[in-house]
Design an enzyme around this catalytic site. Structure first.
Site, short mmCIF file in Angstrom:
data_model
loop_
_atom_site.label_atom_id
_atom_site.label_comp_id
_atom_site.label_asym_id
_atom_site.label_seq_id
_atom_site.Cartn_x
_atom_site.Cartn_y
_atom_site.Cartn_z
N ASP A 33 0.86 -1.18 0.00
CA ASP A 33 0.00 0.00 0.00
C ASP A 33 0.90 1.23 0.00
OD1 ASP A 33 -2.43 1.60 0.44
OD2 ASP A 33 -1.63 1.86 2.46
N ASP A 35 -0.28 5.19 0.77
CA ASP A 35 -0.56 6.22 1.77
C ASP A 35 -0.66 5.62 3.17
OD1 ASP A 35 -1.03 8.66 0.02
OD2 ASP A 35 -2.45 7.25 -0.86
#
Length: 247
Positions: A33, A35
């Site tokens: 991932d 953010d």
């Protein structure tokens, strides 16, 4: 295969028995991932949300911002519209992305341990994919500022029909890499992203950023990437549940 889209539910994933150190096998790939996990950009998103809602005469609370973490951008736009932002979904998304890009171009806030782990994975020949609900306009500048060759492919929010917590983003990343998603480790920070990775069948590590990582059967957790190395990821793939909050 039936997928659970509830971030607090844990699918019954078949994992290999816990392996000895000598028998550890590296992941076929690591799926990151962005953010909150790779880069600490959540404060940038939250500031942009506050700016937008307040410009339209509304108020935006910390609790509302926390509920947005990990959401697909169209869903975030719908929430902001409900909070009083009188703009089309595309306009809201464009505003948020442009504000975050402005901040990233000033400074990329790499999470502690992220660059070291990327370097170690590269040394061991383990490919990485970025799997983010941010759009490509933001993800590409972040990847460009990472060490060369860190990411083989990107799956972004504007690449998929179903965003997290649906498994599509992680399944697509594994497909693009030509690997078995169940032989990959996903690294996530939000309940929504964790649900997506686990629904896809990836062994999953939750890294705490701005929201707590839930305690779920089979989910490994750490307060920082700086506490994990390639051997740790291999142990997670082998079936160990590593919980560094318990140390």
């Amino acid at each position: 295969m039936e997928y659970s889209l509830n971030p607090l539910e844990s699918p019954d994933l078949a994992r290999p028995d816990t392996a000895s150190r000598e028998a550890l096998v590296l992941p076929q790939a690591v799926l990151w991932d962005m953010d909150g996990t790779l880069v600490d950009t959540e404060p940038y998103w939250i500031a942009a949300e506050h700016e937008l809602v307040e410009a339209h005469g509304g108020t935006w609370s910390h609790e509302q911002a926390m509920q947005m973490v990990g959401n697909a951008l169209p869903e975030s736009a719908r929430v902001l519209q409900a909070a009083g932002v009188d703009l089309a979904s595309e306009q809201i998304i464009d505003f948020l992305i442009s504000r975050v890009i402005e901040q990233v171009r000033v400074e990329v806030p790499w999470q502690p341990g992220a660059l070291a782990l990327l370097a170690e994975l590269s040394e061991h020949g383990v490919p990485c994919a970025l799997v983010t609900m941010s759009y490509r306009a933001l993800a590409e500048p972040v990847v460009e500022l990472a060490p060369p060759g860190s990411f083989v492919t990107l799956v972004c929010g504007d690449d998929v029909t179903h965003g997290k917590p649906h498994p599509e983003p992680y399944l697509l990343a594994a497909e693009r890499l030509g690997v078995d998603v169940t032989r990959c480790v996903a690294i996530e920070d939000s309940p929504t992203g964790i649900a997506s990775a686990r629904a896809a069948g990836a062994a999953t590590l939750g890294v705490e950023a701005v929201v707590p990582v839930p305690v779920l059967p089979g989910l490994s957790r750490t307060p920082s990437l700086a506490r994990l190395d390639v051997d740790g990821l291999a142990r997670i793939l082998a079936g160990d549940v590593i919980d560094l909050f318990q140390d």
